[in-house]
Write a protein that holds these residues in place. Structure first.
Motif, PDB file in Angstrom:
ATOM      1  N   ARG A   1      -0.637  18.864 -60.112  1.00 54.17           N
ATOM      2  CA  ARG A   1       0.524  18.200 -59.509  1.00 54.17           C
ATOM      3  C   ARG A   1       1.315  19.162 -58.632  1.00 54.17           C
ATOM      4  O   ARG A   1       1.755  18.800 -57.540  1.00 54.17           O
ATOM      5  CB  ARG A   1       1.427  17.619 -60.596  1.00 54.17           C
ATOM      6  CG  ARG A   1       0.957  16.276 -61.075  1.00 54.17           C
ATOM      7  CD  ARG A   1       1.972  15.611 -61.991  1.00 54.17           C
ATOM      8  NE  ARG A   1       1.257  15.075 -63.126  1.00 54.17           N
ATOM      9  CZ  ARG A   1       1.241  15.583 -64.350  1.00 54.17           C
ATOM     10  NH1 ARG A   1       1.939  16.633 -64.646  1.00 54.17           N
ATOM     11  NH2 ARG A   1       0.533  15.022 -65.301  1.00 54.17           N
TER      12      ARG A   1
ATOM     13  N   LYS B   1       0.202  21.871 -57.142  1.00 52.37           N
ATOM     14  CA  LYS B   1      -0.588  22.201 -55.950  1.00 52.37           C
ATOM     15  C   LYS B   1      -0.529  21.059 -54.938  1.00 52.37           C
ATOM     16  O   LYS B   1      -0.402  21.288 -53.734  1.00 52.37           O
ATOM     17  CB  LYS B   1      -2.036  22.479 -56.357  1.00 52.37           C
ATOM     18  CG  LYS B   1      -2.821  23.270 -55.377  1.00 52.37           C
ATOM     19  CD  LYS B   1      -2.255  24.641 -55.094  1.00 52.37           C
ATOM     20  CE  LYS B   1      -2.322  25.587 -56.257  1.00 52.37           C
ATOM     21  NZ  LYS B   1      -1.781  26.924 -55.939  1.00 52.37           N
ATOM     22  N   GLN B   2      -0.575  19.798 -55.406  1.00 49.93           N
ATOM     23  CA  GLN B   2      -0.482  18.650 -54.508  1.00 49.93           C
ATOM     24  C   GLN B   2       0.877  18.629 -53.810  1.00 49.93           C
ATOM     25  O   GLN B   2       0.964  18.316 -52.618  1.00 49.93           O
ATOM     26  CB  GLN B   2      -0.703  17.346 -55.279  1.00 49.93           C
ATOM     27  CG  GLN B   2      -2.132  17.151 -55.702  1.00 49.93           C
ATOM     28  CD  GLN B   2      -2.331  16.002 -56.665  1.00 49.93           C
ATOM     29  OE1 GLN B   2      -1.420  15.620 -57.406  1.00 49.93           O
ATOM     30  NE2 GLN B   2      -3.528  15.437 -56.680  1.00 49.93           N
TER      31      GLN B   2
ATOM     32  N   SER C   1       1.744  18.958 -49.780  1.00 56.95           N
ATOM     33  CA  SER C   1       2.510  17.944 -49.051  1.00 56.95           C
ATOM     34  C   SER C   1       3.668  18.542 -48.257  1.00 56.95           C
ATOM     35  O   SER C   1       4.065  17.983 -47.236  1.00 56.95           O
ATOM     36  CB  SER C   1       3.016  16.864 -50.014  1.00 56.95           C
ATOM     37  OG  SER C   1       3.999  17.384 -50.871  1.00 56.95           O
TER      38      SER C   1
ATOM     39  N   HIS D   1      -5.754  23.499 -50.355  1.00 61.06           N
ATOM     40  CA  HIS D   1      -6.750  22.473 -50.669  1.00 61.06           C
ATOM     41  C   HIS D   1      -7.908  23.067 -51.474  1.00 61.06           C
ATOM     42  O   HIS D   1      -8.402  22.441 -52.416  1.00 61.06           O
ATOM     43  CB  HIS D   1      -7.290  21.824 -49.385  1.00 61.06           C
ATOM     44  CG  HIS D   1      -6.508  20.642 -48.931  1.00 61.06           C
ATOM     45  ND1 HIS D   1      -6.463  19.455 -49.608  1.00 61.06           N
ATOM     46  CD2 HIS D   1      -5.713  20.469 -47.849  1.00 61.06           C
ATOM     47  CE1 HIS D   1      -5.692  18.599 -48.975  1.00 61.06           C
ATOM     48  NE2 HIS D   1      -5.208  19.198 -47.892  1.00 61.06           N
TER      49      HIS D   1
ATOM     50  N   LEU E   1      -6.685  23.592 -54.941  1.00 59.53           N
ATOM     51  CA  LEU E   1      -6.595  22.301 -55.628  1.00 59.53           C
ATOM     52  C   LEU E   1      -7.973  21.842 -56.078  1.00 59.53           C
ATOM     53  O   LEU E   1      -8.142  21.363 -57.207  1.00 59.53           O
ATOM     54  CB  LEU E   1      -5.966  21.257 -54.704  1.00 59.53           C
ATOM     55  CG  LEU E   1      -5.923  19.827 -55.236  1.00 59.53           C
ATOM     56  CD1 LEU E   1      -5.086  19.737 -56.500  1.00 59.53           C
ATOM     57  CD2 LEU E   1      -5.388  18.885 -54.166  1.00 59.53           C
TER      58      LEU E   1
ATOM     59  N   GLN F   1      -9.264  20.970 -59.868  1.00 60.50           N
ATOM     60  CA  GLN F   1      -9.866  19.690 -60.231  1.00 60.50           C
ATOM     61  C   GLN F   1     -11.228  19.879 -60.885  1.00 60.50           C
ATOM     62  O   GLN F   1     -11.565  19.166 -61.841  1.00 60.50           O
ATOM     63  CB  GLN F   1      -9.966  18.795 -58.991  1.00 60.50           C
ATOM     64  CG  GLN F   1      -8.612  18.313 -58.520  1.00 60.50           C
ATOM     65  CD  GLN F   1      -8.637  17.636 -57.169  1.00 60.50           C
ATOM     66  OE1 GLN F   1      -9.487  17.926 -56.325  1.00 60.50           O
ATOM     67  NE2 GLN F   1      -7.700  16.741 -56.940  1.00 60.50           N
TER      68      GLN F   1
END
Length: 52
Positions: A10, A12-13, A17, A29, A32, A36
């Motif tokens: 969360r 990293k997202q 943004s 990215h 991230l 994942q």
């Protein structure tokens, strides 16, 4: 402080943004994606333990 992989994803997202620099955004990215994959590996390990 130990945070869960979900929390790290969360964060990293959110970083992605708000990031304006395209090079830094690309790096975030990649980070991230690694998180994942770690989460997916953790879920697979749990399933293996349940089966074993």
């Amino acid at each position: 402080m130990v945070t869960s992989i979900d929390d790290q994803i969360r964060v990293k997202q959110l970083e992605i943004s708000v990031e304006g620099d395209p090079n830094r955004k690309q790096d975030l990215h990649v980070q991230l994606q690694k998180l994942q994959f770690e989460k997916e590996i953790e879920q697979i390990r749990k399933r293996i333990q349940q089966l074993g």
